[in-house]
Design a protein around this motif. Sequence first.
Motif, PDB file in Angstrom:
ATOM      1  N   GLU A  20       0.829  -1.207   0.000  1.00 51.99           N
ATOM      2  CA  GLU A  20       0.000   0.000   0.000  1.00 51.99           C
ATOM      3  C   GLU A  20       0.865   1.259   0.000  1.00 51.99           C
ATOM      4  O   GLU A  20       0.562   2.242  -0.689  1.00 51.99           O
ATOM      5  CB  GLU A  20      -0.930  -0.001   1.215  1.00 51.99           C
ATOM      6  CG  GLU A  20      -1.891   1.171   1.266  1.00 51.99           C
ATOM      7  CD  GLU A  20      -2.777   1.251   0.034  1.00 51.99           C
ATOM      8  OE1 GLU A  20      -2.915   2.364  -0.516  1.00 51.99           O
ATOM      9  OE2 GLU A  20      -3.318   0.208  -0.393  1.00 51.99           O
ATOM     10  N   LEU A  39      -6.015  -0.133   3.388  1.00 49.47           N
ATOM     11  CA  LEU A  39      -5.675  -0.959   2.233  1.00 49.47           C
ATOM     12  C   LEU A  39      -6.655  -0.657   1.106  1.00 49.47           C
ATOM     13  O   LEU A  39      -7.861  -0.833   1.257  1.00 49.47           O
ATOM     14  CB  LEU A  39      -5.728  -2.441   2.615  1.00 49.47           C
ATOM     15  CG  LEU A  39      -5.373  -3.445   1.511  1.00 49.47           C
ATOM     16  CD1 LEU A  39      -3.934  -3.256   1.043  1.00 49.47           C
ATOM     17  CD2 LEU A  39      -5.590  -4.876   2.008  1.00 49.47           C
ATOM     18  N   GLN A  40      -6.120  -0.199  -0.019  1.00 54.06           N
ATOM     19  CA  GLN A  40      -6.949   0.230  -1.138  1.00 54.06           C
ATOM     20  C   GLN A  40      -7.200  -0.911  -2.125  1.00 54.06           C
ATOM     21  O   GLN A  40      -6.397  -1.834  -2.267  1.00 54.06           O
ATOM     22  CB  GLN A  40      -6.288   1.398  -1.864  1.00 54.06           C
ATOM     23  CG  GLN A  40      -5.998   2.598  -0.973  1.00 54.06           C
ATOM     24  CD  GLN A  40      -7.257   3.218  -0.399  1.00 54.06           C
ATOM     25  OE1 GLN A  40      -8.165   3.587  -1.138  1.00 54.06           O
ATOM     26  NE2 GLN A  40      -7.323   3.325   0.923  1.00 54.06           N
ATOM     27  N   THR A  43      -4.480  -1.726  -4.664  1.00 54.54           N
ATOM     28  CA  THR A  43      -3.319  -2.487  -4.195  1.00 54.54           C
ATOM     29  C   THR A  43      -3.584  -3.985  -4.244  1.00 54.54           C
ATOM     30  O   THR A  43      -2.734  -4.766  -4.704  1.00 54.54           O
ATOM     31  CB  THR A  43      -2.947  -2.059  -2.762  1.00 54.54           C
ATOM     32  OG1 THR A  43      -2.581  -0.680  -2.774  1.00 54.54           O
ATOM     33  CG2 THR A  43      -1.789  -2.883  -2.224  1.00 54.54           C
TER      34      THR A  43
END
Length: 341
Positions: A20, A39-40, A43
Amino acid sequence: MIVSQIKDANYLYFSLHAEEVFTSNYIKDNDEGIFVGSLQYETICRLLTHLQKEQDPEIKYIILDFRHIVHIQNNILEKIIEIRRLDYKLIFKNIIADLIKALSLEAIDNPKNILNGNNGYDICYFFHGELDEIYEVELNANSIFKNYFKKLLKDNYIQTYDKKHASSFVYLHSFIDLKKLISLERPFIYFALYKLAVKIYSKWSDKINSGPILVGQSLTSTFIVSVLSKLLKLDILIFDKIGPINKLYNKLEKHNFENKKYIIVSDLVCLGTEVKITKNLIEFSGGKYLGNVSLVKIETLTREDLNLDNIDRTIAIFSVSESNNKDLGYYIYTNLKPLDE
């Protein structure tokens, strides 16, 4: 590009926070350093794409380390399920309580999954079954990293030297070529520097907000300092060719040291000669020395003789010490004869 992958005999390890941080700072250019906690979706998609392209039939397990992740974006679980559908068994590390529902961990019936004192999981097996070979394997994240780093050094970057040390009056039996490692081990070197940045913040968290300056001692350490600067959002100062036989190229009068704090950064600290010279320059010029860090350090003293709180104790992500120097083939010696000869 995935930076944190570590491959063992039958598993792959990934640090989701490191990924990330890499996404935030090098792909999206959000300039948030290591100070991201969510956390995207992008990612985890990047990780899924990587695993789809690099499938290895020998790998049975995927370890996803959630350390420093405090929130996950919507729809991430479905991508994690897609990773599982690649025929991997998933293992989660360092899950805080707030992530349990988002990851649907209540639905996993595995007696090995035991809540810790904070109602999270140190380790959570994202599969059912009372018997599995992975249960017998130690999955400590620090050990995974250090074992991999040691193997990397031993197999590729330690060579016989048997010459005088460049800046100290001792001989080196072997030479650790960190310049070569930094050049060839990309993207892994970014993970190593991420871990060093986290250690720096852990050590000086109360000082980081006041903006200490990272000091590089050579052109070799410039890359290290530049990455740490981006990850910690700190300014840098570069001294070139610090050492007893070299010339200091920077003109010190161009930099105002007064009332500023400094952390010295090296690639490798052996006997610490260059660190001491740089420290003296900083303090003589009116600055405050906080300490020093490096990728690798050589521990020539016992932990008892160099107190953990000693300001001159190097913070590093890997140590060569009496516990591993023989296996690594690394040794320092002098011209003096042993007393028993």
